[in-house]
Scaffold this motif. Structure first.
Motif, PDB file in Angstrom:
ATOM      1  N   HIS A   1       0.842  -1.195   0.000  1.00 46.42           N
ATOM      2  CA  HIS A   1       0.000   0.000   0.000  1.00 46.42           C
ATOM      3  C   HIS A   1       0.880   1.249   0.000  1.00 46.42           C
ATOM      4  O   HIS A   1       2.003   1.224   0.503  1.00 46.42           O
ATOM      5  N   ARG A   2       0.347   2.307  -0.552  1.00 44.81           N
ATOM      6  CA  ARG A   2       0.989   3.616  -0.428  1.00 44.81           C
ATOM      7  C   ARG A   2       0.452   4.268   0.840  1.00 44.81           C
ATOM      8  O   ARG A   2      -0.765   4.438   0.985  1.00 44.81           O
ATOM      9  N   VAL A   3       1.333   4.607   1.745  1.00 42.56           N
ATOM     10  CA  VAL A   3       0.946   5.137   3.045  1.00 42.56           C
ATOM     11  C   VAL A   3       1.291   6.625   3.099  1.00 42.56           C
ATOM     12  O   VAL A   3       2.451   7.010   2.912  1.00 42.56           O
ATOM     13  N   VAL A   4       0.284   7.459   3.343  1.00 46.23           N
ATOM     14  CA  VAL A   4       0.459   8.905   3.415  1.00 46.23           C
ATOM     15  C   VAL A   4       0.021   9.369   4.809  1.00 46.23           C
ATOM     16  O   VAL A   4      -1.101   9.071   5.229  1.00 46.23           O
ATOM     17  N   ILE A   5       0.928  10.060   5.519  1.00 45.35           N
ATOM     18  CA  ILE A   5       0.633  10.475   6.894  1.00 45.35           C
ATOM     19  C   ILE A   5       1.030  11.937   7.059  1.00 45.35           C
ATOM     20  O   ILE A   5       2.194  12.256   7.285  1.00 45.35           O
ATOM     21  N   PRO A   6       0.083  12.857   6.977  1.00 47.40           N
ATOM     22  CA  PRO A   6       0.414  14.271   7.138  1.00 47.40           C
ATOM     23  C   PRO A   6       0.380  14.726   8.590  1.00 47.40           C
ATOM     24  O   PRO A   6      -0.247  14.104   9.449  1.00 47.40           O
TER      25      PRO A   6
ATOM     26  N   HIS B   1      -2.042  16.792  -5.063  1.00 47.20           N
ATOM     27  CA  HIS B   1      -0.614  17.081  -5.240  1.00 47.20           C
ATOM     28  C   HIS B   1       0.182  15.796  -5.470  1.00 47.20           C
ATOM     29  O   HIS B   1       1.146  15.778  -6.250  1.00 47.20           O
ATOM     30  N   LEU B   2      -0.217  14.720  -4.815  1.00 47.18           N
ATOM     31  CA  LEU B   2       0.495  13.446  -4.916  1.00 47.18           C
ATOM     32  C   LEU B   2      -0.009  12.580  -6.064  1.00 47.18           C
ATOM     33  O   LEU B   2       0.514  11.480  -6.285  1.00 47.18           O
ATOM     34  N   GLY B   3      -1.026  13.044  -6.773  1.00 44.96           N
ATOM     35  CA  GLY B   3      -1.551  12.277  -7.898  1.00 44.96           C
ATOM     36  C   GLY B   3      -2.339  11.058  -7.489  1.00 44.96           C
ATOM     37  O   GLY B   3      -2.394  10.055  -8.226  1.00 44.96           O
ATOM     38  N   ILE B   4      -2.977  11.118  -6.331  1.00 42.76           N
ATOM     39  CA  ILE B   4      -3.756   9.991  -5.814  1.00 42.76           C
ATOM     40  C   ILE B   4      -5.235  10.254  -6.075  1.00 42.76           C
ATOM     41  O   ILE B   4      -5.747  11.320  -5.737  1.00 42.76           O
ATOM     42  N   ASP B   5      -5.910   9.274  -6.637  1.00 40.92           N
ATOM     43  CA  ASP B   5      -7.326   9.451  -6.971  1.00 40.92           C
ATOM     44  C   ASP B   5      -8.246   9.119  -5.801  1.00 40.92           C
ATOM     45  O   ASP B   5      -9.120   9.903  -5.444  1.00 40.92           O
TER      46      ASP B   5
END
Length: 291
Positions: A62-67, A97-101
């Motif tokens: 998985h792509r994990v994004v944590i702001p 911004h990250l190109g995630i749909d």
């Protein structure tokens, strides 16, 4: 994302954050792995470090994004709008911004409220939803947070968050730890969050965020009866049975919004089940995202 070999500053942080400039301000975030995206949203006084211990379990597929939300962590703390809608819109800007749909949202406490607001505003961007000890399902909340909305809190907070007070509390803490006492994950997370209020910008952002969702009587934002798209969102609700911040009784109310929601209670855990029982939390989350 390049991984460091050792945690920095003695923390669990093995994933150095990136920075994106969104609406004129810097937002700090971790972005690692490849595959379907999972977006983690921390709670009030939290940061991305509340979640980084889960990355190794998830970023292999998985792509994990944590702001860090605006007003928190290493992100900017501008004067402005700290409402749930404003936070949700910034997170939409981040995934653009990250190109995630589409993303699976995992929101804790305030972050759960932001996640539900995201579902309301941008339902087409939501793959699934995980709510952890979430706000937004009832009026009840800890008196400690309600006190931050009282008149004069902006005058009291600099005193109780001062280095003089923090140093003495930490001195007492070291003494009792020497006698064998160990703080719970709840206490450790709450104290770490409290120590982040050492500067005026952080305190201003904290008060603005808190007063946007709480008044002296309790929570002021409620998703019940408002989030009409919930029946179409695959949802998992996780709660600690000893949560003293937001009562576990709110968990079952999620079914009024998300009729098919799966509710999992963590026996003996408090407001931070993902920190108190990390292995179980990771297993439950993995099983859900892999369905």
């Amino acid at each position: 994302m390049t991984r460091t070999q050792e945690p920095r500053d003695g923390s669990d942080l093995r994933y150095p954050p990136d920075v994106a400039t969104l609406r004129g301000h810097d937002l700090s975030f971790v972005d690692t792995g490849e595959g379907p995206a999972i977006l983690f949203i921390h709670g009030l006084l939290g940061s991305h470090e509340n979640w980084t211990h889960l990355v190794d379990r998830l970023d292999t597929d998985h792509r994990v994004v944590i702001p860090d939300l605006f007003g928190h962590g290493a992100s900017a703390k501008p004067v402005g709008d700290y409402s749930l809608g404003a936070h949700a819109a910034i997170l939409r800007d981040l995934i653009d911004h990250l190109g995630i749909d589409r993303v699976t949202l995992v929101g804790h406490s305030l972050g759960g409220g932001i996640a539900m607001q995201f579902c309301y505003l941008f339902p087409e961007r939501v793959e699934a939803l995980v709510l952890v000890s979430t706000g937004g399902l009832g009026r009840t909340v800890s008196p400690l947070l309600r006190s931050a909305t009282l008149p004069g809190a902006e005058l009291v907070l600099p005193v109780i968050a001062s280095s003089w007070v923090r140093d003495r509390v930490e001195t007492v803490g070291r003494a009792v730890r020497g006698l064998g006492w160990r703080p719970s994950a709840d206490a450790s997370a709450a104290w770490k969050g409290f120590t982040s209020l050492s500067d005026a910008e952080s305190r201003r952002a904290f008060l603005a965020t808190t007063r946007g969702v709480i008044d002296p009587g309790g929570q002021t934002v409620n998703a019940l009866g408002r989030l009409t798209t919930g029946e179409h969102i695959r949802t998992l609700v996780i709660w600690g049975t000893r949560d003293r911040m937001i009562p576990v009784g709110h968990a079952e109310r999620a079914h009024e919004i998300f009729p098919g929601a799966k509710v999992v209670l963590f026996e003996g855990a408090g407001h931070f089940p993902h920190l108190e029982q990390p292995d179980r939390f990771a297993s439950v989350l993995e099983a859900f995202v892999h369905e």
